[in-house]
Every structure is written in structure tokens, then in C-alpha cells.
Design a protein around this motif. Structure first.
Motif, mmCIF file in Angstrom:
data_model
loop_
_atom_site.group_PDB
_atom_site.id
_atom_site.type_symbol
_atom_site.label_atom_id
_atom_site.label_comp_id
_atom_site.label_asym_id
_atom_site.label_seq_id
_atom_site.Cartn_x
_atom_site.Cartn_y
_atom_site.Cartn_z
ATOM 1 N N TYR A 9 0.858 -1.179 0.000
ATOM 2 C CA TYR A 9 0.000 0.000 0.000
ATOM 3 C C TYR A 9 0.898 1.234 0.000
ATOM 4 O O TYR A 9 1.884 1.286 0.729
ATOM 5 N N TRP A 10 0.536 2.220 -0.819
ATOM 6 C CA TRP A 10 1.339 3.440 -0.931
ATOM 7 C C TRP A 10 0.520 4.641 -0.504
ATOM 8 O O TRP A 10 -0.655 4.753 -0.847
ATOM 9 N N ILE A 11 1.172 5.524 0.229
ATOM 10 C CA ILE A 11 0.581 6.799 0.629
ATOM 11 C C ILE A 11 1.539 7.867 0.121
ATOM 12 O O ILE A 11 2.749 7.786 0.347
ATOM 13 N N HIS A 12 1.000 8.866 -0.571
ATOM 14 C CA HIS A 12 1.825 9.917 -1.161
ATOM 15 C C HIS A 12 1.371 11.273 -0.645
ATOM 16 O O HIS A 12 0.178 11.559 -0.626
ATOM 17 N N ILE A 13 2.327 12.104 -0.262
ATOM 18 C CA ILE A 13 2.047 13.490 0.088
ATOM 19 C C ILE A 13 2.992 14.369 -0.726
ATOM 20 O O ILE A 13 4.051 13.923 -1.159
ATOM 21 N N ALA A 14 2.588 15.601 -0.938
ATOM 22 C CA ALA A 14 3.425 16.519 -1.712
ATOM 23 C C ALA A 14 4.785 16.670 -1.033
ATOM 24 O O ALA A 14 4.886 16.719 0.189
ATOM 25 N N ASP A 15 5.826 16.734 -1.831
ATOM 26 C CA ASP A 15 7.193 16.909 -1.333
ATOM 27 C C ASP A 15 7.439 18.393 -1.074
ATOM 28 O O ASP A 15 7.890 19.127 -1.945
ATOM 29 N N VAL A 16 7.125 18.822 0.135
ATOM 30 C CA VAL A 16 7.196 20.236 0.501
ATOM 31 C C VAL A 16 8.618 20.769 0.431
ATOM 32 O O VAL A 16 8.835 21.931 0.078
ATOM 33 N N ASP A 17 9.609 19.935 0.744
ATOM 34 C CA ASP A 17 11.006 20.383 0.702
ATOM 35 C C ASP A 17 11.402 20.937 -0.661
ATOM 36 O O ASP A 17 12.289 21.770 -0.773
ATOM 37 N N ARG A 18 10.732 20.486 -1.691
ATOM 38 C CA ARG A 18 11.058 20.938 -3.043
ATOM 39 C C ARG A 18 10.732 22.422 -3.216
ATOM 40 O O ARG A 18 11.404 23.137 -3.944
ATOM 41 N N LEU A 44 -8.386 26.381 5.302
ATOM 42 C CA LEU A 44 -7.362 27.287 5.809
ATOM 43 C C LEU A 44 -6.026 26.608 5.568
ATOM 44 O O LEU A 44 -5.695 25.610 6.205
ATOM 45 N N CYS A 45 -5.280 27.122 4.620
ATOM 46 C CA CYS A 45 -4.064 26.457 4.140
ATOM 47 C C CYS A 45 -2.843 26.781 4.987
ATOM 48 O O CYS A 45 -2.669 27.912 5.438
ATOM 49 N N MET A 46 -1.985 25.782 5.151
ATOM 50 C CA MET A 46 -0.707 25.971 5.813
ATOM 51 C C MET A 46 0.232 26.778 4.902
ATOM 52 O O MET A 46 1.009 27.596 5.372
ATOM 53 N N PHE A 47 0.148 26.540 3.615
ATOM 54 C CA PHE A 47 0.927 27.278 2.619
ATOM 55 C C PHE A 47 -0.019 28.207 1.869
ATOM 56 O O PHE A 47 -1.233 28.015 1.895
ATOM 57 N N PRO A 48 0.494 29.192 1.151
ATOM 58 C CA PRO A 48 -0.389 30.068 0.369
ATOM 59 C C PRO A 48 -1.291 29.232 -0.553
ATOM 60 O O PRO A 48 -0.850 28.214 -1.108
ATOM 61 N N PRO A 49 -2.549 29.652 -0.708
ATOM 62 C CA PRO A 49 -3.499 28.869 -1.514
ATOM 63 C C PRO A 49 -3.008 28.537 -2.921
ATOM 64 O O PRO A 49 -3.239 27.434 -3.406
ATOM 65 N N ASN A 50 -2.304 29.476 -3.586
ATOM 66 C CA ASN A 50 -1.844 29.177 -4.950
ATOM 67 C C ASN A 50 -0.853 28.015 -4.956
ATOM 68 O O ASN A 50 -0.757 27.275 -5.925
ATOM 69 N N MET A 51 -0.128 27.816 -3.860
ATOM 70 C CA MET A 51 0.788 26.678 -3.768
ATOM 71 C C MET A 51 0.036 25.425 -3.313
ATOM 72 O O MET A 51 0.222 24.352 -3.863
ATOM 73 N N SER A 52 -0.818 25.581 -2.294
ATOM 74 C CA SER A 52 -1.546 24.434 -1.757
ATOM 75 C C SER A 52 -2.436 23.780 -2.811
ATOM 76 O O SER A 52 -2.533 22.562 -2.875
ATOM 77 N N PHE A 53 -3.099 24.595 -3.603
ATOM 78 C CA PHE A 53 -4.041 24.057 -4.594
ATOM 79 C C PHE A 53 -3.439 23.942 -5.986
ATOM 80 O O PHE A 53 -4.092 23.473 -6.911
ATOM 81 N N GLY A 54 -2.192 24.362 -6.151
ATOM 82 C CA GLY A 54 -1.549 24.302 -7.457
ATOM 83 C C GLY A 54 -0.266 23.507 -7.403
ATOM 84 O O GLY A 54 -0.263 22.278 -7.524
ATOM 85 N N THR A 55 0.834 24.202 -7.184
ATOM 86 C CA THR A 55 2.159 23.596 -7.217
ATOM 87 C C THR A 55 2.267 22.339 -6.366
ATOM 88 O O THR A 55 2.810 21.332 -6.797
ATOM 89 N N MET A 56 1.743 22.393 -5.136
ATOM 90 C CA MET A 56 1.899 21.271 -4.202
ATOM 91 C C MET A 56 0.767 20.251 -4.285
ATOM 92 O O MET A 56 0.846 19.203 -3.661
ATOM 93 N N SER A 57 -0.270 20.550 -5.014
ATOM 94 C CA SER A 57 -1.414 19.645 -5.081
ATOM 95 C C SER A 57 -1.098 18.432 -5.962
ATOM 96 O O SER A 57 -0.518 18.570 -7.033
ATOM 97 N N LEU A 58 -1.484 17.257 -5.499
ATOM 98 C CA LEU A 58 -1.290 16.035 -6.300
ATOM 99 C C LEU A 58 -2.474 15.912 -7.259
ATOM 100 O O LEU A 58 -3.389 15.119 -7.076
#
Length: 130
Positions: A9-18, A44-58
Motif C-alpha cells: 500500500y502506498w501513501i503519497h504526500i506533496a514533497d514540501v522540501d522541493r 485554511l491552508c498551511m501554505f499560500p493557496p496558490n501553492m496548496s491548490f496548485g504547485t503542491m497539489s497532487l
């Protein structure tokens, strides 16, 4: 599963360090917020919405950098310690599902046939809770 094969089983989260390297101002802001909150009417996003819902979103059908955890389970649903893998990865999500969509697939039986992985995960979770 029932035929003796062990499933991973695999669980994936966005690679925030990138996008928010350690020590960066962006990471400091995120650490102060501590987590994203998903409420019925807003997020309520931990990161700016444009990153949370764009760049970092899977997002579906896009290659995304992730941190991935892979595990195998015992028949009782416990994690087999020597099977644990944590690795940076690049993934492509086939499609995203909401909890309601998964429930509907299980109710209609699709989660046990065409999308058998969903039924297999439910069976493992049910054994774990027993």
C-alpha cells in the motif's frame, strides 16, 4: 490477500522540501500555521493557496514530486516493519476521489470489481479494527 500474495500500500504526500526548503521564510510561515484545516465551507491552508491548490497539489494526470510511504500488511492488518519504505518520488495520480465517491463505489460494488484496490484496502482496514 486471500491467495497468499502480499500487497504493498502506498501513501503519497506533496514533497514540501522541493518548494519550501528548510530554513526558508515560506517554511517558517507554514510551521507557525502547523497544518491545513479542511472545513465544510472553506480551507485554511498551511501554505499560500496558490501553492496548496496548485504547485503542491497532487492533481490528476500531472507528474508531481511527492514523499511516498510504502507498507505491506499482515493478515490482521498490522504493518510488517521490514516492509516500510519512505522515499522521494515522482508520481502521476490517475484520478482523485472524494470520500463520498469511494463510499458510492463500495455501495455499488465497483470498489470490489473494476476498482478492486479500494475493496482490498477496506478489507484490510476492517481486519485492523477487529
Amino acid at each position: 490477500d486471500g491467495d497468499g500474495r502480499r500487497l504493498r500500500y502506498w501513501i503519497h504526500i506533496a514533497d514540501v522540501d522541493r518548494w519550501a526548503p528548510r530554513g526558508s521564510e515560506l517554511l517558517k510561515v507554514a510551521e507557525r500555521r502547523a497544518t491545513s484545516l479542511y472545513l465544510p465551507d472553506k480551507t485554511l491552508c498551511m501554505f499560500p493557496p496558490n501553492m496548496s491548490f496548485g504547485t503542491m497539489s497532487l492533481e490528476s494526470w500531472q507528474d508531481k514530486h511527492a514523499l511516498s510511504l510504502g507498507v505491506e500488511l499482515t493478515p490482521a492488518g498490522s504493518i510488517i516493519p521490514e516492509s516500510v519504505i519512505v522515499t522521494p518520488s515522482k508520481i502521476r495520480v490517475d484520478y482523485r476521489l472524494t470520500y463520498d465517491q469511494v463510499d458510492e463505489m463500495l455501495d455499488e460494488g465497483v470498489g470490489y470489481t473494476e476498482e478492486w484496490q479500494i475493496g482490498t484496502m477496506l478489507a484490510a482496514a476492517t481486519r485492523r479494527r477487529a
